[in-house]
Design an enzyme around this catalytic site. Structure first.
Site, PDB file in Angstrom:
ATOM      1  N   GLU A  91      38.814  -2.998  44.706  1.00  0.00           N
ATOM      2  CA  GLU A  91      38.509  -3.481  46.047  1.00  0.00           C
ATOM      3  C   GLU A  91      38.255  -2.391  47.083  1.00  0.00           C
ATOM      4  O   GLU A  91      37.520  -2.616  48.040  1.00  0.00           O
ATOM      5  CB  GLU A  91      39.662  -4.379  46.536  1.00  0.00           C
ATOM      6  CG  GLU A  91      39.751  -5.710  45.839  1.00  0.00           C
ATOM      7  CD  GLU A  91      38.570  -6.610  46.139  1.00  0.00           C
ATOM      8  OE1 GLU A  91      38.197  -6.746  47.326  1.00  0.00           O
ATOM      9  OE2 GLU A  91      37.999  -7.163  45.184  1.00  0.00           O
ATOM     10  N   SER A 475      73.967 -56.648  27.976  1.00  0.00           N
ATOM     11  CA  SER A 475      75.319 -56.509  27.446  1.00  0.00           C
ATOM     12  C   SER A 475      76.040 -55.267  27.959  1.00  0.00           C
ATOM     13  O   SER A 475      77.242 -55.113  27.742  1.00  0.00           O
ATOM     14  CB  SER A 475      75.270 -56.458  25.917  1.00  0.00           C
ATOM     15  OG  SER A 475      74.752 -57.676  25.406  1.00  0.00           O
TER      16      SER A 475
END
Length: 764
Positions: A91, A475
């Site tokens: 860069e 149950s």
């Protein structure tokens, strides 16, 4: 080159130099005129960009993040040399020489602009890029290519260079730069390293550093998550630049360029191992601290989650649902990639976004069918080709040609991978389950939520079935009912009636006639047998004997908050509750009668380390310790002789629990415990529909629970068992009649609270 062809270039150069001189004059004049009105760069001294709120498991492992910007701040010393060098080479190779503006770069860019007819493209140093993206004076300059923005960029770059050192500027840049895509957020190099390679920036290697530096120019189109070829080209560019700048040798660059980019293994869906758990935490944090602090202030949350148990929970639920789903046949492929608006020319041209991640044996991945011949299915996923043999789709009970055709997109489970990336793998046909499930694991002694699964796939549905879904218990409620009976003085050998019966429920109402699921009746039986075999009629008989209001009050004591009507049918689970409530209620039994309030967060700190919230275990007395122990014994009987015997056969571990199944097999449950944890599992559809004939709790939910307990027990020493209170007495009784007998065949050990044993006068 002919002289005639040189003249345009020479003219362009002269024009470019003239343009640069003019630009510099304009810049000087504008900055001199407007500088007093511009915000001061001193604001960066207190620069605190939005940072990620991080949620950690109990062991400190990262399990999730919340942020507007996905950023983790790191210092200059945490950025390795190889990453600094890659960024500078790719860069701004003159970063350590210029004062914020690279004059040679400006000249080159100006000449190129003149040749291309553009204005102010390129020429940005790292410092100028930083100035463009940080907020100064309440605004960000942005990326729009206009001369005013470029002038301000240069102005701030000069002041940045005056005020901060080069290492400070590079660190600010590395933390600020955007490296994400449209679907994957990543602000700064630390977030990018974790996203792409599953590691901290300080640990990246040469090739990985070059990938990060290479995609800075345009991550939304160059990221390996978007375009692997473009990412490879940019990585190679960064490596060549590093070699040109003599950070590495030409040979090292060439060796690295010959390697493929290897991303981190595929992450969990929704980018976290525990998405439902994480969403519960997010909701709490937003409610307690507000959205701004949650998403911008970088909170650190230490949760109660055990990451190993969470992984086990995820596997158990996913595998259990796939087994259940396969019992009901193959539903067909997802789609055919050769038809439709986005059709691929051939299966070989098709690419699925999941294929950018590595694949391991055992993974379930999308695959495209490439051939169907001789009752074998050829598929492709990423670089791999695989063959599905007949035993890999035998569960469908259909021939290959009846299942799929060329171009179909299906799920496959990878069984073996070849050594060479382009070799032939082996796989089995799979499919995504349509049914849902939830699993919750609680620490008995503290109430910590150790694992939570709220559904098959958070991306498919964010509804948390562990905490938000109110389902009929079936149950499973019998555990609460019989605990209330024991608390009222009944014993495991108390006789209850299993015979046809009818109850008056109100004027003008038909009589209530409960039936057993097998439509058989055993006559007088013990309370223990009634619970172990989950007999319906004795449960209603006991509900009537104890009193519905008493049972409902007892349910409140053990943690139920949802409305429970005082009706006899509640004995068979007509009432609704969440998995969280019922699992917490069952944890009372192995914890000596104390209910620990479930909690998910241990501590919350702000970004400076100050503690904002701290939670500790909170106990509630729910029932007597002796009652709790009798219930533990009864629940162990369910595993030893009752509906959950599969757990006894597959686990060498002291456990107890209870199955639950609703009418028409719409909800399947199992909640069980060992001395340390209680784990609840629910399976069903979101809408009320059957899971299929005989798909009951013992067949559907219990296997998921067992798989989780196997993983849980694999890394722990086997507990000695459940500790009995001092007033518990042990006798041998006849299994069928409950009468005290000598040790012999048919006798089982039984537990009694002192004063309730056979022959004693009840003194409760």
């Amino acid at each position: 080159m002919p002289r005639s062809s040189r003249r345009p270039h020479r003219s362009a150069t002269l024009v470019g130099l003239f343009a640069v001189a003019a630009i510099l004059g304009v810049v000087s004049g504008v900055l001199f005129a407007y500088a007093p009105d511009l915000p001061q760069i001193v604001a960066l001294d207190d620069y605190t960009p939005n940072t990620i709120t991080r949620v950690e498991a109990r062991g400190g492992e990262l399990i999730g993040e919340f942020a507007v910007q996905r950023r983790v701040i790191i210092g200059y010393d945490d950025i390795p040399d190889v990453l600094r060098q890659a960024i500078i080479a790719a860069e701004d190779d003159a970063f350590f020489q210029h004062n914020g503006i690279s004059v040679p770069g400006v000249i080159r860019a100006a000449i190129q602009d003149v040749l291309r007819g553009e204005l102010f493209s390129g020429a940005s140093t790292l410092t100028m890029q930083l100035a463009r993206n940080v907020e100064v004076g309440g605004q960000v300059l942005g990326r729009e290519k206009v001369w005013q923005r470029k002038l301000l960029e240069a102005y701030y770059a000069i002041h940045l260079e005056k005020r901060y050192t080069k290492p400070e500027i590079l660190a600010l840049y590395a933390n600020q730069v955007w490296l994400g895509t449209a679907t994957h957020a990543a602000d700064g190099v630390e977030a990018a390293a974790q996203l792409l390679f599953g590691k901290s920036a300080r640990d990246v290697e040469l090739g990985e550093a070059a990938v990060i530096a290479g995609i800075i120019q345009g991550p939304s189109r160059l990221s390996p998550l978007v375009n692997m070829q473009a990412a490879t080209e940019r990585r190679n560019y960064a490596l060549r630049r590093m070699a040109e700048e003599e950070y590495i040798t030409e040979e090292t660059a060439a060796d690295e360029m010959a390697k493929p980019i290897v991303l981190a293994p595929r992450r969990q869906r929704s980018n976290t191992i525990a998405p439902y758990f994480l969403e519960e935490i997010r909701q709490h944090l937003e409610s307690e601290y507000g959205a701004r602090r949650l998403y911008q202030d970088g909170l650190v949350v230490r949760s109660t989650l055990d990451i190993d148990l969470q992984r086990a929970a995820n596997r158990a639920v996913a595998d259990g649902l796939r087994v259940l789903d396969k019992r009901h046949g193959f539903r067909g492929p997802r789609r055919n990639v050769l038809v439709g608006e986005d059709a691929s020319p051939t299966p070989e041209d098709f690419e699925h976004p999941d294929w950018v991640y590595p694949v391991e044996a055992g993974d379930v991945v999308p695959a495209v069918v490439t051939s169907v011949r001789r009752n074998r299915i050829g598929v492709r996923f990423g670089a791999y080709r695989a063959t599905i043999e007949p035993d890999g789709f035998a569960w469908t009970r259909r021939a290959a040609a009846e299942l799929v055709e060329r171009g179909d997109l299906v799920d496959v489970r990878v069984t073996t991978l070849p050594d060479a990336p382009r070799g032939v793998a082996r796989a089995t046909l799979d499919q995504e389950p349509a049914v849902e499930a939830a699993l919750l694991a609680l620490d008995n002694r503290t109430g910590r939520v150790l694992a939570m699964v709220g559904g098959y796939d958070f991306d498919r549905s964010e509804f948390n079935r562990a905490t938000q879904a109110y389902r009929q218990l079936g149950s499973l409620f019998k555990g609460v009912l019989y605990a209330a009976a024991i608390d009222q003085g009944y014993t495991p050998t108390s006789i209850v009636l299993d015979e046809p019966v009818a109850y008056e429920v109100g004027p003008g109402q038909p009589r209530y006639r409960p039936t057993n699921y097998d439509h058989r009746y055993e006559g007088p039986i013990t309370l223990r047998r009634a619970l172990e075999k989950s007999r319906n009629v004795p449960a209603v008989w006991m509900m009537d004997a104890v009193g519905p209001e008493t049972v409902v009050d007892f349910a409140r004591r053990v943690g139920f908050t949802a409305p429970i009507p005082p009706y006899l049918s509640v004995a068979l689970g007509s009432a609704e509750s969440t998995l969280m409530e019922v699992t917490s209620a069952y944890s009372v039994f192995p914890n000596g009668g104390q209910r620990m309030i479930p909690f998910r967060i241990e501590r919350v700190r702000d970004r400076e380390g100050r503690v904002l919230e701290e939670n500790r275990p909170q106990a509630r007395d729910a029932l007597r310790a002796d009652t709790a122990y009798v219930m533990v014994s009864l629940m162990q009987g369910v595993v030893q002789r009752g509906t959950a015997q599969r757990a006894r056969r597959e686990l060498d571990w002291p456990v107890g629990g209870k199955t639950g199944t609703m009418d028409d097999y719409t909800d399947a449950w199992f909640v069980g415990f060992d001395p340390d944890i209680t784990v609840g599992v629910w399976v069903g559809y979101d809408e009320k529909r059957t899971l299929g004939r005989n798909e009951e709790g013992a067949r559907v939910a219990l296997p998921i629970w067992i798989d989780f307990l196997k993983a849980y027990g694999a890394t722990r020493d086997k507990p000695q068992g459940f500790a009995a209170p001092a007033n518990i007495l042990f006798r041998h009784v006849d299994e069928m009649t409950g009468e005290v007998v000598a040790r012999r065949a048919g006798a089982i050990p039984e537990v009694f609270i002192a004063g309730t044993e056979p022959g004693a006068t009840f003194r409760r």
